[in-house]
Design an enzyme around this catalytic site. Structure first.
Site, PDB file in Angstrom:
ATOM      1  N   ASP A   1       4.252 -11.538  -2.619  1.00 11.62           N
ATOM      2  CA  ASP A   1       3.413 -12.150  -1.569  1.00 11.62           C
ATOM      3  C   ASP A   1       3.535 -13.681  -1.461  1.00 11.62           C
ATOM      4  O   ASP A   1       2.528 -14.379  -1.277  1.00 11.62           O
ATOM      5  CB  ASP A   1       1.943 -11.754  -1.768  1.00 11.62           C
ATOM      6  CG  ASP A   1       1.729 -10.251  -1.714  1.00 11.62           C
ATOM      7  OD1 ASP A   1       2.713  -9.525  -1.441  1.00 11.62           O
ATOM      8  OD2 ASP A   1       0.603  -9.791  -1.944  1.00 11.62           O
TER       9      ASP A   1
ATOM     10  N   GLU B   1       1.940  -8.871   1.686  1.00  9.42           N
ATOM     11  CA  GLU B   1       0.701  -8.153   2.008  1.00  9.42           C
ATOM     12  C   GLU B   1       0.417  -8.396   3.475  1.00  9.42           C
ATOM     13  O   GLU B   1       0.207  -9.544   3.898  1.00  9.42           O
ATOM     14  CB  GLU B   1      -0.468  -8.657   1.146  1.00  9.42           C
ATOM     15  CG  GLU B   1      -1.768  -7.904   1.452  1.00  9.42           C
ATOM     16  CD  GLU B   1      -2.952  -8.373   0.608  1.00  9.42           C
ATOM     17  OE1 GLU B   1      -2.757  -9.100  -0.378  1.00  9.42           O
ATOM     18  OE2 GLU B   1      -4.084  -7.989   0.961  1.00  9.42           O
TER      19      GLU B   1
ATOM     20  N   LYS C   1       3.288  -4.333   2.311  1.00 13.66           N
ATOM     21  CA  LYS C   1       2.305  -3.449   1.648  1.00 13.66           C
ATOM     22  C   LYS C   1       0.907  -3.729   2.190  1.00 13.66           C
ATOM     23  O   LYS C   1       0.541  -4.883   2.400  1.00 13.66           O
ATOM     24  CB  LYS C   1       2.351  -3.648   0.123  1.00 13.66           C
ATOM     25  CG  LYS C   1       1.992  -5.054  -0.339  1.00 13.66           C
ATOM     26  CD  LYS C   1       2.112  -5.155  -1.851  1.00 13.66           C
ATOM     27  CE  LYS C   1       1.831  -6.530  -2.375  1.00 13.66           C
ATOM     28  NZ  LYS C   1       0.493  -7.064  -2.099  1.00 13.66           N
TER      29      LYS C   1
ATOM     30  N   LYS D   1      -3.142  -4.297  -2.549  1.00 10.75           N
ATOM     31  CA  LYS D   1      -2.810  -5.214  -3.635  1.00 10.75           C
ATOM     32  C   LYS D   1      -1.711  -4.635  -4.516  1.00 10.75           C
ATOM     33  O   LYS D   1      -0.919  -5.361  -5.110  1.00 10.75           O
ATOM     34  CB  LYS D   1      -4.053  -5.525  -4.482  1.00 10.75           C
ATOM     35  CG  LYS D   1      -5.301  -5.900  -3.673  1.00 10.75           C
ATOM     36  CD  LYS D   1      -5.084  -7.076  -2.748  1.00 10.75           C
ATOM     37  CE  LYS D   1      -6.356  -7.463  -2.005  1.00 10.75           C
ATOM     38  NZ  LYS D   1      -6.087  -8.341  -0.852  1.00 10.75           N
TER      39      LYS D   1
ATOM     40  N   VAL E   1       1.983 -14.442  -6.213  1.00 12.35           N
ATOM     41  CA  VAL E   1       0.567 -14.772  -6.103  1.00 12.35           C
ATOM     42  C   VAL E   1      -0.225 -13.542  -5.638  1.00 12.35           C
ATOM     43  O   VAL E   1       0.290 -12.706  -4.922  1.00 12.35           O
ATOM     44  CB  VAL E   1       0.358 -15.938  -5.106  1.00 12.35           C
ATOM     45  CG1 VAL E   1       1.020 -17.190  -5.650  1.00 12.35           C
ATOM     46  CG2 VAL E   1       0.858 -15.630  -3.707  1.00 12.35           C
ATOM     47  N   THR E   2      -1.499 -13.498  -6.055  1.00 12.89           N
ATOM     48  CA  THR E   2      -2.100 -14.327  -7.074  1.00 12.89           C
ATOM     49  C   THR E   2      -2.138 -13.552  -8.389  1.00 12.89           C
ATOM     50  O   THR E   2      -2.199 -12.321  -8.378  1.00 12.89           O
ATOM     51  CB  THR E   2      -3.549 -14.753  -6.684  1.00 12.89           C
ATOM     52  OG1 THR E   2      -4.378 -13.577  -6.560  1.00 12.89           O
ATOM     53  CG2 THR E   2      -3.564 -15.516  -5.396  1.00 12.89           C
TER      54      THR E   2
ATOM     55  N   CYS F   1      -2.955  -9.476  -6.582  1.00  9.70           N
ATOM     56  CA  CYS F   1      -1.812  -8.582  -6.329  1.00  9.70           C
ATOM     57  C   CYS F   1      -0.837  -8.507  -7.493  1.00  9.70           C
ATOM     58  O   CYS F   1      -0.198  -7.475  -7.711  1.00  9.70           O
ATOM     59  CB  CYS F   1      -1.087  -9.011  -5.063  1.00  9.70           C
ATOM     60  SG  CYS F   1      -2.043  -8.629  -3.588  1.00  9.70           S
TER      61      CYS F   1
ATOM     62  N   GLN G   1      -3.652  -6.183 -27.207  1.00 12.43           N
ATOM     63  CA  GLN G   1      -3.563  -4.804 -27.706  1.00 12.43           C
ATOM     64  C   GLN G   1      -2.110  -4.336 -27.825  1.00 12.43           C
ATOM     65  O   GLN G   1      -1.763  -3.212 -27.456  1.00 12.43           O
ATOM     66  CB  GLN G   1      -4.355  -3.850 -26.808  1.00 12.43           C
ATOM     67  CG  GLN G   1      -5.816  -4.265 -26.615  1.00 12.43           C
ATOM     68  CD  GLN G   1      -6.553  -3.292 -25.720  1.00 12.43           C
ATOM     69  OE1 GLN G   1      -6.665  -2.110 -26.025  1.00 12.43           O
ATOM     70  NE2 GLN G   1      -7.063  -3.792 -24.610  1.00 12.43           N
TER      71      GLN G   1
HETATM   72  N1  TIU Z   1      -1.443 -11.355  -2.803  1.00 13.98           N
HETATM   73  C1  TIU Z   1      -2.702 -11.364  -3.190  1.00 13.98           C
HETATM   74  O1  TIU Z   1      -3.008 -11.644  -4.349  1.00 13.98           O
HETATM   75  N2  TIU Z   1      -3.663 -11.087  -2.233  1.00 13.98           N
HETATM   76  C2  TIU Z   1      -4.924 -11.595  -2.286  1.00 13.98           C
HETATM   77  O2  TIU Z   1      -5.751 -11.287  -1.436  1.00 13.98           O
HETATM   78  N3  TIU Z   1      -5.180 -12.465  -3.287  1.00 13.98           N
HETATM   79  C3  TIU Z   1      -6.289 -13.242  -3.464  1.00 13.98           C
HETATM   80  O3  TIU Z   1      -6.386 -13.857  -4.515  1.00 13.98           O
HETATM   81  N4  TIU Z   1      -7.194 -13.324  -2.475  1.00 13.98           N
END
Ligand code: TIU
Length: 222
Positions: free
Chosen positions: A24, A72, A129, A132, A157-158, A162, A202
């Site tokens: 993303d 996304e 996609k 997430k 990210v992030t 995702c 773990q």
């Molecule tokens: N790609 C992704 O992480 N989508 C999000 O909506 N992330 C947020 O941190 N909002």
């Protein structure tokens, strides 16, 4: 077999069974006026991983290893947007609304496109996609299994949304995943820190973490 001195222990990978996943790296998450901005996030926190991912992409391309890019986004008719996702919170603008980079989080709009530094080149797989998890309602699993790809270097990210969702879901399906620490960012630095620790706790219950320099050095020595 090549390996990275990763946490919590060395990450070995067969070069014919390995890919880089860039999650993303879209304008909607990195630039003003996009989806993340509309949710009230500090998008400046994302910037450091952009040049790091560019270096990793260059190293994978030079080594001839596959790169998979995800984005996304939703269909223009919004038939794949769960109402819960559209209605959640109190954003300035919602998914599908008009923003400065076109309709928010809609495939084909300027905001859903990749930042220039991390854009795919011809021949690289792009996965759109709706969620997430990169494995949810996509051909990611089929792509990996038909090519016998079992080991994933994960960036993007992030970290706490995702990226970790994808890593956890890929781990459950039997893929070995290493998250590149400086190749991922969160809008919340403390969430990034805790996510990195939780993934390798773990005995590497979800996978490994490593630094980009280790990956670049390892690939350049192949
Ligand atoms: N790609 C992704 O992480 N989508 C999000 O909506 N992330 C947020 O941190 N909002």
């Amino acid at each position: 077999m090549p390996y990275i001195d990763a946490k919590p222990f060395p990450f070995e990978f067969g070069i014919d069974h390995t890919a880089l996943v860039c999650i993303d790296m879209q304008r909607d998450f990195c630039e003003p006026g996009g989806f993340a901005d509309s949710l009230g996030n500090n998008i400046e926190n994302i910037a450091p991983c952009i040049p790091v991912i560019a270096k990793l992409q260059a190293a994978f391309r030079k080594a001839g290893l596959p790169i998979i890019h995800t984005k996304e986004c939703h269909k223009p008719d919004m038939s794949d947007v769960p109402l819960a996702k559209r209605n959640r919170g109190n954003p300035k603008t919602r998914i599908g609304d008009q923003g400065p980079m076109g309709r928010i989080l809609i495939d084909g709009e300027p905001g859903s496109d990749f930042v220039a530094e991390n854009a795919p080149i011809e021949g690289e797989l792009v996965i759109a996609k709706p969620g997430k998890d990169t494995l949810y309602r996509t051909n990611f699993y089929e792509y990996l299994t038909t090519r016998l790809i079992t080991h994933l270097f994960i960036t993007g990210v992030t970290t706490d949304v995702c990226v970790q969702t994808t890593m956890r879901c890929a781990n459950d399906r039997g893929f070995d995943c290493v998250l590149v620490e400086d190749g991922t960012e969160s809008y919340f630095p403390e969430f990034k820190e805790v996510t990195l620790r939780a993934l390798v706790a773990q005995g590497g219950i979800v996978g490994w973490t490593c630094k980009s320099e280790q990956v670049v050095d390892c690939l350049s020595a192949l």
